[in-house]
Design a protein around this motif. Structure first.
Motif, PDB file in Angstrom:
ATOM      1  N   ALA A 226       0.877  -1.074   0.011  1.00  0.00           N
ATOM      2  CA  ALA A 226       0.140   0.156   0.090  1.00  0.00           C
ATOM      3  C   ALA A 226       1.096   1.239  -0.105  1.00  0.00           C
ATOM      4  O   ALA A 226       1.755   1.333   0.708  1.00  0.00           O
ATOM      5  CB  ALA A 226      -0.605   0.074   1.281  1.00  0.00           C
TER       6      ALA A 226
ATOM      7  N   VAL B 153       0.757   4.895   1.303  1.00  0.00           N
ATOM      8  CA  VAL B 153      -0.018   5.839   2.084  1.00  0.00           C
ATOM      9  C   VAL B 153       0.434   7.368   1.966  1.00  0.00           C
ATOM     10  O   VAL B 153       1.772   7.511   2.158  1.00  0.00           O
ATOM     11  CB  VAL B 153      -0.062   5.400   3.504  1.00  0.00           C
ATOM     12  CG1 VAL B 153      -0.817   6.400   4.375  1.00  0.00           C
ATOM     13  CG2 VAL B 153      -0.572   3.839   3.808  1.00  0.00           C
ATOM     14  N   THR B 154      -0.365   8.197   1.559  1.00  0.00           N
ATOM     15  CA  THR B 154      -0.112   9.829   1.472  1.00  0.00           C
ATOM     16  C   THR B 154      -0.291  10.496   2.978  1.00  0.00           C
ATOM     17  O   THR B 154      -1.395   9.977   3.360  1.00  0.00           O
ATOM     18  CB  THR B 154      -0.580  10.292   0.180  1.00  0.00           C
ATOM     19  OG1 THR B 154      -2.014  10.360   0.417  1.00  0.00           O
ATOM     20  CG2 THR B 154      -0.344   9.882  -0.995  1.00  0.00           C
TER      21      THR B 154
ATOM     22  N   ALA C  93       1.108  10.369   5.678  1.00  0.00           N
ATOM     23  CA  ALA C  93       1.676   9.499   6.983  1.00  0.00           C
ATOM     24  C   ALA C  93       2.161  10.306   8.176  1.00  0.00           C
ATOM     25  O   ALA C  93       2.284   9.869   9.291  1.00  0.00           O
ATOM     26  CB  ALA C  93       2.676   8.324   6.475  1.00  0.00           C
TER      27      ALA C  93
ATOM     28  N   GLY D 266      -3.445   9.326   8.121  1.00  0.00           N
ATOM     29  CA  GLY D 266      -2.397   8.569   7.480  1.00  0.00           C
ATOM     30  C   GLY D 266      -1.550   7.853   8.310  1.00  0.00           C
ATOM     31  O   GLY D 266      -1.125   6.552   8.026  1.00  0.00           O
ATOM     32  N   ARG D 267      -1.391   8.179   9.558  1.00  0.00           N
ATOM     33  CA  ARG D 267      -0.329   7.565  10.329  1.00  0.00           C
ATOM     34  C   ARG D 267      -0.979   6.228  11.038  1.00  0.00           C
ATOM     35  O   ARG D 267      -0.582   5.417  10.869  1.00  0.00           O
ATOM     36  CB  ARG D 267      -0.004   8.642  11.639  1.00  0.00           C
ATOM     37  CG  ARG D 267       0.978   7.875  12.736  1.00  0.00           C
ATOM     38  CD  ARG D 267       1.235   8.944  13.786  1.00  0.00           C
ATOM     39  NE  ARG D 267       0.137   9.676  14.276  1.00  0.00           N
ATOM     40  CZ  ARG D 267       0.090  11.084  14.070  1.00  0.00           C
ATOM     41  NH1 ARG D 267       1.034  11.740  13.603  1.00  0.00           N
ATOM     42  NH2 ARG D 267      -1.047  11.677  14.622  1.00  0.00           N
TER      43      ARG D 267
ATOM     44  N   LEU E 114      -3.582   4.686   9.452  1.00  0.00           N
ATOM     45  CA  LEU E 114      -3.729   3.701   8.654  1.00  0.00           C
ATOM     46  C   LEU E 114      -2.309   3.045   8.318  1.00  0.00           C
ATOM     47  O   LEU E 114      -2.366   1.815   8.085  1.00  0.00           O
ATOM     48  CB  LEU E 114      -4.039   4.331   7.287  1.00  0.00           C
ATOM     49  CG  LEU E 114      -4.178   3.494   5.844  1.00  0.00           C
ATOM     50  CD1 LEU E 114      -5.181   2.335   6.315  1.00  0.00           C
ATOM     51  CD2 LEU E 114      -4.577   4.317   4.863  1.00  0.00           C
ATOM     52  N   ALA E 115      -1.155   3.901   8.062  1.00  0.00           N
ATOM     53  CA  ALA E 115       0.033   3.098   7.888  1.00  0.00           C
ATOM     54  C   ALA E 115       0.331   2.132   9.034  1.00  0.00           C
ATOM     55  O   ALA E 115       0.897   1.131   8.876  1.00  0.00           O
ATOM     56  CB  ALA E 115       1.086   4.196   7.828  1.00  0.00           C
TER      57      ALA E 115
ATOM     58  N   VAL F 285       4.435  -1.455   3.315  1.00  0.00           N
ATOM     59  CA  VAL F 285       3.851  -0.078   3.151  1.00  0.00           C
ATOM     60  C   VAL F 285       4.918   0.939   2.535  1.00  0.00           C
ATOM     61  O   VAL F 285       5.858   0.733   3.302  1.00  0.00           O
ATOM     62  CB  VAL F 285       3.337   0.511   4.660  1.00  0.00           C
ATOM     63  CG1 VAL F 285       2.905   1.681   4.458  1.00  0.00           C
ATOM     64  CG2 VAL F 285       2.117  -0.665   4.979  1.00  0.00           C
TER      65      VAL F 285
ATOM     66  N   VAL G   5       5.329   5.110   2.300  1.00  0.00           N
ATOM     67  CA  VAL G   5       4.468   6.215   2.876  1.00  0.00           C
ATOM     68  C   VAL G   5       5.292   7.594   1.952  1.00  0.00           C
ATOM     69  O   VAL G   5       6.552   7.544   1.950  1.00  0.00           O
ATOM     70  CB  VAL G   5       4.723   6.397   4.389  1.00  0.00           C
ATOM     71  CG1 VAL G   5       4.010   5.387   5.101  1.00  0.00           C
ATOM     72  CG2 VAL G   5       6.310   6.506   4.557  1.00  0.00           C
TER      73      VAL G   5
END
Length: 66
Positions: A17, A19-20, A22, A27-28, A30-31, A41, A43
């Motif tokens: 994935a 993640v923008t 992060a 975002g944090r 989710l990551a 992941v 980021v």
């Protein structure tokens, strides 16, 4: 999947994935969740100094998107 009022998460194949944001709240979170579930992941961040140490396991892409 819900069984008797409980949510059950089924393990699927590991995914990669991107993640923008992060370093931000969502975002944090989710990551961290994706890493905790064993996914790969990457980021995308602007300021690497703001990245939490727990996300250093991710592939870090530092850039400025305008």
């Amino acid at each position: 999947m819900r069984v008797e009022g409980k949510t059950i998460y089924l393990r699927t194949k590991s995914m990669h994935a991107l993640v923008t944001g992060a370093t931000g709240f969502i975002g944090r979170a989710l990551a961290k969740r994706l890493l905790g579930e064993g996914h790969r992941v990457s980021v995308l961040i602007r300021d690497e100094a703001k990245l939490e140490s727990s996300l250093r396991r991710a592939t870090i892409v530092s850039c400025c998107v305008i």
